[in-house]
Design a protein around this motif. Structure first.
Motif, mmCIF file in Angstrom:
data_model
loop_
_atom_site.group_PDB
_atom_site.id
_atom_site.type_symbol
_atom_site.label_atom_id
_atom_site.label_comp_id
_atom_site.label_asym_id
_atom_site.label_seq_id
_atom_site.Cartn_x
_atom_site.Cartn_y
_atom_site.Cartn_z
ATOM 1 N N VAL A 71 0.861 -1.175 0.000
ATOM 2 C CA VAL A 71 0.000 0.000 0.000
ATOM 3 C C VAL A 71 0.903 1.231 0.000
ATOM 4 O O VAL A 71 1.816 1.326 0.822
ATOM 5 C CB VAL A 71 -0.914 0.025 1.247
ATOM 6 C CG1 VAL A 71 -1.809 1.254 1.236
ATOM 7 C CG2 VAL A 71 -1.721 -1.258 1.343
ATOM 8 N N SER A 72 0.654 2.134 -0.908
ATOM 9 C CA SER A 72 1.481 3.328 -0.991
ATOM 10 C C SER A 72 0.611 4.528 -1.322
ATOM 11 O O SER A 72 -0.402 4.412 -2.018
ATOM 12 C CB SER A 72 2.543 3.148 -2.081
ATOM 13 O OG SER A 72 3.448 4.217 -2.074
ATOM 14 N N CYS A 73 0.995 5.672 -0.816
ATOM 15 C CA CYS A 73 0.266 6.899 -1.131
ATOM 16 C C CYS A 73 1.267 7.950 -1.606
ATOM 17 O O CYS A 73 2.446 7.871 -1.305
ATOM 18 C CB CYS A 73 -0.529 7.389 0.075
ATOM 19 S SG CYS A 73 0.411 7.449 1.588
ATOM 20 N N GLU A 74 0.751 8.881 -2.363
ATOM 21 C CA GLU A 74 1.613 9.906 -2.946
ATOM 22 C C GLU A 74 0.845 11.217 -3.014
ATOM 23 O O GLU A 74 -0.216 11.283 -3.644
ATOM 24 C CB GLU A 74 2.072 9.481 -4.338
ATOM 25 C CG GLU A 74 2.929 10.497 -5.046
ATOM 26 C CD GLU A 74 4.217 10.814 -4.298
ATOM 27 O OE1 GLU A 74 4.451 12.010 -4.022
ATOM 28 O OE2 GLU A 74 4.972 9.883 -3.986
ATOM 29 N N LEU A 75 1.370 12.230 -2.365
ATOM 30 C CA LEU A 75 0.729 13.541 -2.363
ATOM 31 C C LEU A 75 0.768 14.201 -3.742
ATOM 32 O O LEU A 75 -0.193 14.826 -4.170
ATOM 33 C CB LEU A 75 1.395 14.448 -1.326
ATOM 34 C CG LEU A 75 0.811 15.838 -1.164
ATOM 35 C CD1 LEU A 75 -0.653 15.769 -0.725
ATOM 36 C CD2 LEU A 75 1.626 16.630 -0.149
ATOM 37 N N ARG A 76 1.880 14.041 -4.427
ATOM 38 C CA ARG A 76 2.048 14.660 -5.750
ATOM 39 C C ARG A 76 2.470 13.602 -6.763
ATOM 40 O O ARG A 76 3.648 13.485 -7.105
ATOM 41 C CB ARG A 76 3.088 15.768 -5.676
ATOM 42 C CG ARG A 76 2.638 16.932 -4.805
ATOM 43 C CD ARG A 76 3.682 18.021 -4.734
ATOM 44 N NE ARG A 76 3.197 19.130 -3.961
ATOM 45 C CZ ARG A 76 3.304 19.243 -2.650
ATOM 46 N NH1 ARG A 76 3.881 18.282 -1.953
ATOM 47 N NH2 ARG A 76 2.834 20.295 -2.010
ATOM 48 N N PRO A 77 1.517 12.827 -7.264
ATOM 49 C CA PRO A 77 1.873 11.737 -8.181
ATOM 50 C C PRO A 77 2.440 12.235 -9.504
ATOM 51 O O PRO A 77 2.099 13.322 -9.977
ATOM 52 C CB PRO A 77 0.559 11.005 -8.399
ATOM 53 C CG PRO A 77 -0.506 11.907 -7.919
ATOM 54 C CD PRO A 77 0.102 12.896 -6.988
ATOM 55 N N PHE A 78 3.290 11.412 -10.067
ATOM 56 C CA PHE A 78 3.821 11.676 -11.399
ATOM 57 C C PHE A 78 2.687 11.586 -12.410
ATOM 58 O O PHE A 78 1.680 10.918 -12.176
ATOM 59 C CB PHE A 78 4.865 10.615 -11.778
ATOM 60 C CG PHE A 78 6.219 10.845 -11.202
ATOM 61 C CD1 PHE A 78 7.169 11.573 -11.896
ATOM 62 C CD2 PHE A 78 6.566 10.308 -9.969
ATOM 63 C CE1 PHE A 78 8.435 11.773 -11.377
ATOM 64 C CE2 PHE A 78 7.823 10.497 -9.441
ATOM 65 C CZ PHE A 78 8.763 11.239 -10.146
ATOM 66 N N THR A 79 2.894 12.178 -13.566
ATOM 67 C CA THR A 79 1.955 11.981 -14.667
ATOM 68 C C THR A 79 2.190 10.584 -15.236
ATOM 69 O O THR A 79 3.249 9.977 -15.018
ATOM 70 C CB THR A 79 2.171 13.009 -15.791
ATOM 71 O OG1 THR A 79 3.467 12.785 -16.370
ATOM 72 C CG2 THR A 79 2.047 14.443 -15.275
#
Length: 109
Positions: A71-79
């Motif tokens: 499980v992973s989260c990302e505040l500013r995901p890559f395009t």
């Protein structure tokens, strides 16, 4: 990242960095061995290289847990385009199983 003026991973050996820092730093694969299931919670998906290194190590480990939850989260995901460019160098690891959709990453193995 041009927005922050830094790099998410080593320009020379990003997967080696993921193995040394993420896998070895978390005592993996030793910690999942002999368990029914093992869950990893990562704060900061970034380019997904920690996931790809983990997935490869888990698949190669004969003593792996029966199930792996990552499980992973990302505040500013890559395009999607940026993820595709970054992950081209990891194609041997992901077996083409990583698909990026919108600003979310969907894994279909």
């Amino acid at each position: 990242s041009s927005g922050f003026g830094d790099f998410y991973h080593s320009r020379d050996d990003a997967l080696g960095q993921a193995r040394a820092v993420f896998l070895a730093g978390n005592d993996l694969p030793q910690r999942w061995q002999g368990r029914e299931r093992f869950t990893i919670l990562e704060t900061g998906f970034g380019a997904g290289l920690n996931f790809l290194a983990t997935w490869a190590a888990w698949r190669e480990d004969a003593r792996r847990s029966a199930r792996l939850h990552f499980v992973s989260c990302e505040l500013r995901p890559f395009t999607c385009e940026d993820l595709a460019l970054i992950q081209v160098e990891c194609d041997a690891l992901n077996d083409g199983g990583l698909v990026a959709v919108g600003n979310s990453q969907v894994f279909d193995f």
